[in-house]
Design a protein around this motif. Sequence first.
Motif, short mmCIF file in Angstrom:
data_model
loop_
_atom_site.label_atom_id
_atom_site.label_comp_id
_atom_site.label_asym_id
_atom_site.label_seq_id
_atom_site.Cartn_x
_atom_site.Cartn_y
_atom_site.Cartn_z
N PHE A 81 -6.69 -3.32 -3.08
CA PHE A 81 -6.69 -3.02 -1.64
C PHE A 81 -8.12 -2.80 -1.18
O PHE A 81 -9.06 -2.78 -1.99
N PHE A 104 -4.44 6.74 -0.95
CA PHE A 104 -4.00 5.35 -0.97
C PHE A 104 -4.06 4.81 -2.39
O PHE A 104 -4.98 5.11 -3.15
N ILE A 151 -2.25 1.12 -4.79
CA ILE A 151 -1.30 0.02 -4.81
C ILE A 151 0.06 0.57 -5.21
O ILE A 151 0.19 1.29 -6.19
N ASP A 193 -6.16 -1.89 -8.68
CA ASP A 193 -4.86 -1.24 -8.77
C ASP A 193 -4.85 -0.07 -9.75
O ASP A 193 -3.88 0.68 -9.81
N LEU A 215 0.84 -1.19 0.00
CA LEU A 215 0.00 0.00 0.00
C LEU A 215 0.88 1.25 0.00
O LEU A 215 1.81 1.37 0.80
N GLU A 241 -1.68 -2.74 6.77
CA GLU A 241 -2.79 -1.79 6.70
C GLU A 241 -2.42 -0.46 7.30
O GLU A 241 -1.39 -0.31 7.96
N THR A 244 -3.99 -4.13 2.63
CA THR A 244 -3.52 -4.91 1.49
C THR A 244 -4.17 -6.29 1.54
O THR A 244 -4.79 -6.66 2.54
#
Length: 268
Positions: A182, A239, A241, A206, A106, A126, A159
Amino acid sequence: MTDGKVAIIQNKQEASSIAKKKLVSLLQEANYTIDQNDPNIVISIGGDGTFLSAFHEFEHKLDQIRFLGVHTGHLGFYTDWRDFELEELVSNLSNKQESSISYPLLDLQVKYRDQKAPKRFLALNEATMKRATRTMVADVYIKDELFERFRGDGLSVSTPTGSTAYNKSVGGAVLHPRINAFQLAEIASLNNRVFRTLGSPIIISDSEWLTISLEESSDYMVTIDRATIQHDDIEWISFKIADERIHFASYRHMHFWRRVKDAFIGEV
């Protein structure tokens, strides 16, 4: 002969110290070099918490390192080997009997109101956002489009490998780590005739990104894996990937769903 350089990260348990001493001896006999500063293999001895510490110690060199976990207690999600299997572990390393796999991480961007540029972090499990004493109010954006206004105790973003950790305890789904996505899970959201959120975990691909825009306050508590970061007045957190991935030296990797079954269900 091998030119492998190995760093070993252990917890403070006596069983881990004993395992480390034996592992160092076996590695040296197999012509490995113990190098805590510039390794190409990192071995953690302990549990998943020790593995997380090892990851963050070497997260700046992810393109150069493979990770391996030895557990000295209960079976973990990142620790494939037991402390009584060290001879087999080193033998497999020396004989190149391994296959390497990689899992998503992440990428977090944390923007403080008094700073122009956001700070970047990586998470293996996380990140969570909460307020210390009051209900947290946050606008949730997916790809820059407002999705919902959240009110409640907090939010968790995880994740796939982190989906079995805190995310699961707050009602999130368990994701196979080969899924490059995620997850957003709510923590005790307020849902009534006035306030409304989706109320279900959200899986984000993603190709998308998530932004949490926070009310102005100085009492936010933000965690990244096991660490709490500075929680001055945060404006927003985004946030996605990460471009980086964690690479495992998967010499005998247990099937993911078997690991989930063993951890949470046991014998049927």
